[in-house]
Design a protein around this motif. Structure first.
Motif, short mmCIF file in Angstrom:
data_model
loop_
_atom_site.label_atom_id
_atom_site.label_comp_id
_atom_site.label_asym_id
_atom_site.label_seq_id
_atom_site.Cartn_x
_atom_site.Cartn_y
_atom_site.Cartn_z
N ILE A 58 0.87 -1.17 0.00
CA ILE A 58 0.00 0.00 0.00
C ILE A 58 0.90 1.22 0.00
O ILE A 58 1.77 1.36 0.85
N LEU A 59 0.67 2.10 -0.97
CA LEU A 59 1.59 3.20 -1.18
C LEU A 59 1.41 4.37 -0.24
O LEU A 59 2.36 5.06 0.07
N GLY A 60 0.22 4.62 0.24
CA GLY A 60 0.03 5.79 1.07
C GLY A 60 -0.98 5.57 2.17
O GLY A 60 -1.73 4.58 2.18
N TRP A 61 -1.01 6.53 3.09
CA TRP A 61 -1.92 6.43 4.22
C TRP A 61 -3.37 6.44 3.77
O TRP A 61 -4.20 5.70 4.30
N ASP A 62 -3.72 7.29 2.80
CA ASP A 62 -5.11 7.38 2.35
C ASP A 62 -5.59 6.07 1.73
O ASP A 62 -6.71 5.63 1.99
N SER A 63 -4.74 5.45 0.92
CA SER A 63 -5.16 4.17 0.32
C SER A 63 -5.28 3.09 1.38
O SER A 63 -6.17 2.25 1.34
N ARG A 64 -4.39 3.12 2.38
CA ARG A 64 -4.48 2.14 3.48
C ARG A 64 -5.80 2.33 4.24
O ARG A 64 -6.49 1.36 4.54
N ARG A 65 -6.14 3.56 4.53
CA ARG A 65 -7.40 3.83 5.24
C ARG A 65 -8.59 3.37 4.43
O ARG A 65 -9.55 2.82 4.98
N THR A 66 -8.55 3.58 3.13
CA THR A 66 -9.68 3.18 2.29
C THR A 66 -9.80 1.66 2.24
O THR A 66 -10.90 1.12 2.36
N VAL A 67 -8.68 0.97 2.09
CA VAL A 67 -8.71 -0.50 2.08
C VAL A 67 -9.22 -1.03 3.42
O VAL A 67 -10.06 -1.93 3.47
N LEU A 68 -8.75 -0.44 4.52
CA LEU A 68 -9.21 -0.86 5.84
C LEU A 68 -10.70 -0.57 6.02
O LEU A 68 -11.41 -1.37 6.65
N ALA A 69 -11.18 0.53 5.45
CA ALA A 69 -12.61 0.84 5.53
C ALA A 69 -13.43 -0.20 4.77
O ALA A 69 -14.51 -0.60 5.23
N ILE A 70 -12.93 -0.65 3.64
CA ILE A 70 -13.62 -1.70 2.88
C ILE A 70 -13.67 -2.98 3.71
O ILE A 70 -14.70 -3.65 3.80
N PHE A 71 -12.54 -3.34 4.34
CA PHE A 71 -12.53 -4.52 5.21
C PHE A 71 -13.48 -4.34 6.39
O PHE A 71 -14.10 -5.30 6.84
N ASP A 72 -13.60 -3.11 6.91
CA ASP A 72 -14.53 -2.85 8.01
C ASP A 72 -15.97 -3.18 7.61
O ASP A 72 -16.73 -3.75 8.39
N VAL A 73 -16.34 -2.81 6.38
CA VAL A 73 -17.69 -3.13 5.90
C VAL A 73 -17.86 -4.64 5.82
O VAL A 73 -18.88 -5.19 6.25
#
Length: 174
Positions: A58-73
């Motif tokens: 994962i290249l950046g903090w924003d993409s990590r947060r978005t991927v983690l948000a998808i996993f949260d769903v």
């Protein structure tokens, strides 16, 4: 209060691609743990998410947060409606995931196969320990048979003028 974040469509697509590449590792871990312990608890789910996200770059903090948000769903769906519903959401939303057939409702891999893999891994570990113990006994017996006493050094044991036992192997001098 949750922090609201806006991302561009391109950022979302990049995060969705990262999620699709991490999802198989996540699904395999979920299946493996379900076979052993049943439905995953919060800690086990968090661990599976961490394993999956660690498997991708994962290249950046924003993409990590978005991927983690998808996993949260996914995790919320898993908790509320079960794994099958959560997996179907992934398939419908991201076009990734597991394809279910009537003969295999278990997902990516057959639960029996995953259980057998876990059994074999445990058995290998146990046999390695047994072999190590047998190796130590063999070394003691060879030492006793040669009539020499064992003297220890910091890194190895000198068993005779021909043998040296180190933590990894026995050296026999010719």
């Amino acid at each position: 209060m949750e922090e609201e974040s806006w991302i561009t469509h391109e950022e979302y697509l990049a995060a969705a691609e990262l999620f699709r590449s991490a999802f198989p590792a996540f699904a395999a871990e979920v299946a493996r743990v379900e076979i052993i312990r049943g439905k995953l608890n919060d800690f086990q789910l968090s661990r599976a998410v961490t394993m999956a996200t660690d498997s991708i770059e994962i290249l950046g903090w924003d993409s990590r947060r978005t991927v983690l948000a998808i996993f949260d769903v996914y995790v919320e769906l898993y908790r509320g409606e079960g794994r099958l519903a959560a997996d179907r959401w992934v398939e419908a939303t991201f076009g990734a995931g597991l394809i279910y057939t009537e003969s295999n409702e278990s997902g990516m891999a057959d639960p029996g196969l995953l259980a057998r893999l876990a059994e074999i891994e445990l058995e290998i570990g146990a046999r390695e320990a047994d072999l190590l113990e047998l190796y130590r006994e063999l070394t003691r017996l060879k030492t006793a048979a040669s009539g020499t006493s064992v003297t220890s050094t910091a890194d190895s044991e000198q068993l005779s003028d021909r043998w040296t036992l180190s933590p990894d192997h026995v050296t026999i001098k010719e």
